[in-house]
Design an enzyme around this catalytic site. Structure first.
Site, PDB file in Angstrom:
ATOM      1  N   ASN A   1      54.738  25.866  21.440  1.00 40.06           N
ATOM      2  CA  ASN A   1      55.849  26.507  22.143  1.00 40.06           C
ATOM      3  C   ASN A   1      55.843  28.023  21.937  1.00 40.06           C
ATOM      4  O   ASN A   1      56.299  28.781  22.794  1.00 40.06           O
ATOM      5  CB  ASN A   1      57.189  25.929  21.656  1.00 40.06           C
TER       6      ASN A   1
ATOM      7  N   GLU B   1      49.804  27.071  14.629  1.00 37.24           N
ATOM      8  CA  GLU B   1      50.797  27.738  15.480  1.00 37.24           C
ATOM      9  C   GLU B   1      51.556  28.758  14.632  1.00 37.24           C
ATOM     10  O   GLU B   1      51.781  28.542  13.431  1.00 37.24           O
ATOM     11  CB  GLU B   1      51.777  26.700  16.051  1.00 37.24           C
TER      12      GLU B   1
ATOM     13  N   GLN C   1      50.143  19.867  12.773  1.00 40.00           N
ATOM     14  CA  GLN C   1      49.401  21.099  12.715  1.00 40.00           C
ATOM     15  C   GLN C   1      48.535  21.084  11.455  1.00 40.00           C
ATOM     16  O   GLN C   1      48.409  20.025  10.846  1.00 40.00           O
ATOM     17  CB  GLN C   1      50.385  22.269  12.706  1.00 40.00           C
TER      18      GLN C   1
ATOM     19  N   GLU D   1      47.501  17.938  20.821  1.00 36.79           N
ATOM     20  CA  GLU D   1      48.552  17.856  19.792  1.00 36.79           C
ATOM     21  C   GLU D   1      48.840  16.386  19.559  1.00 36.79           C
ATOM     22  O   GLU D   1      49.292  15.692  20.486  1.00 36.79           O
ATOM     23  CB  GLU D   1      49.853  18.549  20.239  1.00 36.79           C
TER      24      GLU D   1
ATOM     25  N   ASN E   1      51.199  25.849  27.581  1.00 36.26           N
ATOM     26  CA  ASN E   1      51.580  24.769  26.672  1.00 36.26           C
ATOM     27  C   ASN E   1      52.823  24.044  27.171  1.00 36.26           C
ATOM     28  O   ASN E   1      53.835  24.701  27.474  1.00 36.26           O
ATOM     29  CB  ASN E   1      51.881  25.339  25.271  1.00 36.26           C
ATOM     30  N   GLU E   2      52.732  22.737  27.277  1.00 38.51           N
ATOM     31  CA  GLU E   2      53.890  21.859  27.552  1.00 38.51           C
ATOM     32  C   GLU E   2      54.862  22.438  28.582  1.00 38.51           C
ATOM     33  O   GLU E   2      56.084  22.457  28.357  1.00 38.51           O
ATOM     34  CB  GLU E   2      54.634  21.538  26.245  1.00 38.51           C
TER      35      GLU E   2
ATOM     36  N   TYR F   1      53.442  12.534  19.592  1.00 39.04           N
ATOM     37  CA  TYR F   1      53.882  12.479  18.193  1.00 39.04           C
ATOM     38  C   TYR F   1      54.618  11.161  17.988  1.00 39.04           C
ATOM     39  O   TYR F   1      55.326  10.706  18.886  1.00 39.04           O
ATOM     40  CB  TYR F   1      54.845  13.621  17.886  1.00 39.04           C
TER      41      TYR F   1
HETATM   42  O1  AHR Z   1      53.679  21.176  17.003  1.00 45.69           O
HETATM   43  C1  AHR Z   1      55.029  21.468  17.150  1.00 45.69           C
HETATM   44  C2  AHR Z   1      55.460  21.634  18.597  1.00 45.69           C
HETATM   45  O2  AHR Z   1      55.376  20.401  19.249  1.00 45.69           O
HETATM   46  C3  AHR Z   1      54.619  22.539  19.445  1.00 45.69           C
HETATM   47  O3  AHR Z   1      54.985  23.882  19.343  1.00 45.69           O
HETATM   48  C4  AHR Z   1      54.862  22.034  20.832  1.00 45.69           C
HETATM   49  O4  AHR Z   1      53.780  22.260  21.695  1.00 45.69           O
HETATM   50  C5  AHR Z   1      55.194  20.569  20.630  1.00 45.69           C
HETATM   51  O5  AHR Z   1      56.343  20.196  21.301  1.00 45.69           O
END
Ligand code: AHR
Length: 514
Positions: free
Chosen positions: A72, A27, A349, A292, A172-173, A244
């Protein structure tokens, strides 16, 4: 001592290993691109400005696909800013991470770099501040051979051949209120459907990913997917899922059980997608893109709203220990265990930002602890996934309930005859004896066995000591059809056995007579 028993049989096949499970994510955020993969002033920079030391580590890590450019970031990105002569590219505010984007790296440079580093690019389009036309334009720029304004522009910019990007993420999201251009499920579902329709008109070969939930704690989790897919089910191929795990606010035993959440997310979202498919009488079956996932010490990050445009680029450069590597190993095991439903996985990432690789501007590049389970799984999980159900003691966790001490999966590569067992021991203090029944594989012998562990599980790697934590050889013996190993506390282990042609489990056939 606890004992974990597993039985391996070539008949217990889940699905072929989709190599796209071992994907990654780059990213425009923090130092992932600038001073991460790209640093023209660096000693090792190639003639296009990309760091060779980083590219070498990426090749060793072995990701197969790479999602780009966000995250993001993509939700307010104008792709046109990143193509053409560098001197003419504008500086722009990146609203997501409150930074100034120089646009030195754009789609052409990135696609070239990712292919040279051995990965297929997965491109995300901006459905935050932009829409159908801009997504179709980017696809035309990338994939149309020539003879149109946008495809000819690509050729003028130096890429005569189409980039031929197959996988595309529709935003994305967009379920998240933090997202620039955040939408309701209905707004997004309609936009995703119309964007997908137009993109397929430009290039019918594309594979499309609809945005699923940003994490399992979202208030709209599963309801979002249901409503979005009601609009676009027949127009997309995959639905995404992001997750995450934050070690900081929880006990180690809870952190080590994080893959239980991923497991539940996968079954829940697959069931939700199937429910929509059934209601629509569709013959299609969507797969999941876990595009992700990682360990992220998120509670240490003050949040996007606290960032300002005048600060340095450094952002969430988490340092990972052995616990985190074991969690990453168990997340990889979970993805593989669901190989019949999960088609794509992208660890987020790749460099510097919550990443397996860290760099110093003008200095070295090194592998974090979490680099190793990924590299080993990417290298050795080949062929077909075999279902493995460990029989082992469990512990009671406040968040995840009954958690088995050992999690495991196996793959069988029919071509080479290699049987690979990947497992974790979640116990904080106890070694677990693993007994893997391999009677169905006559003449199985040990090719290689390693475990990643440390007397101090909070150990991590640094530029000065990049190999402080790395897999080490582990003793494994095979006797009377059982492979024996000792899994140290808080460990990730990989056992590779050479087999001759496996003996299929005999079928019991019943016949009705008379
Ligand atoms: O990977 C960091 C961020 O986490 C990304 O930009 C977003 O898609 C997620 O919330």
């Amino acid at each position: 001592m606890h004992v974990a028993t597993i039985t391996l049989d070539p008949a217990f096949r889940v699905a072929p290993v989709d190599r796209r499970l071992f994907g990654t994510f780059v990213e425009h955020m923090g130092r992932c691109v600038y001073t991460g993969i790209y640093e023209p002033e660096h000693d090792t920079a190639d003639d296009l400005g990309f760091r060779r030391d980083v590219a070498d580590l990426v090749r060793t890590l072995g990701p197969t696909v790479v999602r780009y450019p966000g995250g993001n970031f993509v939700s307010s990105y104008r792709w046109e800013d990143g193509v053409g002569p560098r001197a003419e590219r504008p500086q722009r505010l990146d609203l997501a991470w409150r930074t100034v984007e120089s646009n030195e790296v754009g789609v052409d440079e990135f696609v070239g770099w990712s292919r040279r580093a051995g990965m297929e690019p997965i491109m995300a389009v901006n459905l935050g501040t932009r829409g159908v036309q801009e997504a179709a334009d980017l696809l035309e720029y990338c994939n149309h051979p020539g003879g149109t304004r946008l495809s000819d522009l690509r050729r003028v910019n130096g890429s005569k051949e189409p980039h031929d990007i197959r996988m595309w993420c529709l935003g994305n999201e967009l379920d998240g209120p933090w997202q620039v251009g955040h939408k309701t499920a209905q707004e997004y579902g309609r936009l995703a459907a119309e964007t997908a329709r137009a993109m397929r008109m430009v290039d019918p070969r594309v594979e499309l990913v609809a945005c699923g939930s940003s994490n399992s704690a979202m208030p709209t989790f599963a309801a979002w997917e249901r409503e979005v897919l009601e609009h676009c089910y027949d127009l997309v191929d995959h639905v995404s899922l992001h997750t995450y795990y934050d070690p900081a606010p929880v006990e180690k035993t809870t952190h080590l059980a994080s893959s239980r959440d991923l497991d539940r997310m996968i079954t829940t979202i697959a069931a939700t997608a199937d429910h929509v498919g059934a209601r629509l009488r569709s013959r299609r079956r969507l797969t999941l893109a876990v595009d992700e996932w990682n360990v992220w010490y998120q509670s240490r990050f003050a949040g996007q709203d606290r960032l300002s445009y005048d600060r340095s680029h450094e952002l969430i450069e988490d340092v990972y220990d052995v616990y985190d590597a074991v969690v990453v190993g168990s997340l990889l095991i979970t993805l593989l265990r669901h190989a019949d439903r999960v088609a794509i996985g992208c660890q987020a990432q790749l460099v510097n930002v919550i990443a397996p690789i860290l760099t110093r501007p003008g200095g070295g590049a090194w592998a974090q602890t979490i680099f190793h389970p990924f590299a080993q799984a990417a290298a050795h999980a080949r062929g077909e996934v075999l279902r493995v159900e460990p029989q082992v003691a469990t512990y009671e966790d406040g968040l995840y309930g009954d958690v088995p001490l050992v999690e495991a999966v196996a793959t069988l590569d029919d071509e080479s005859g290699t049987l690979t067992i990947m497992c974790v021991n979640r116990s904080l203090a106890e070694t677990v004896r693993l007994e893997a029944g391999v009677r169905a594989f006559p003449d199985a012998s040990v090719l290689e066995a390693t475990a990643l562990w440390d007397d101090d599980p909070s150990a991590h790697n640094t530029e000065m000591r990049p190999d402080r934590v790395a897999p080490r050889p582990m003793d494994v013996t095979v006797e009377d059809g059982i492979a024996h190993a000792h899994l140290p506390p808080v460990s990730w282990a990989v056992i590779r056995l050479q087999t001759t042609r496996p003996t299929p489990t005999p079928h019991v056939s019943a016949s009705l007579e008379g």
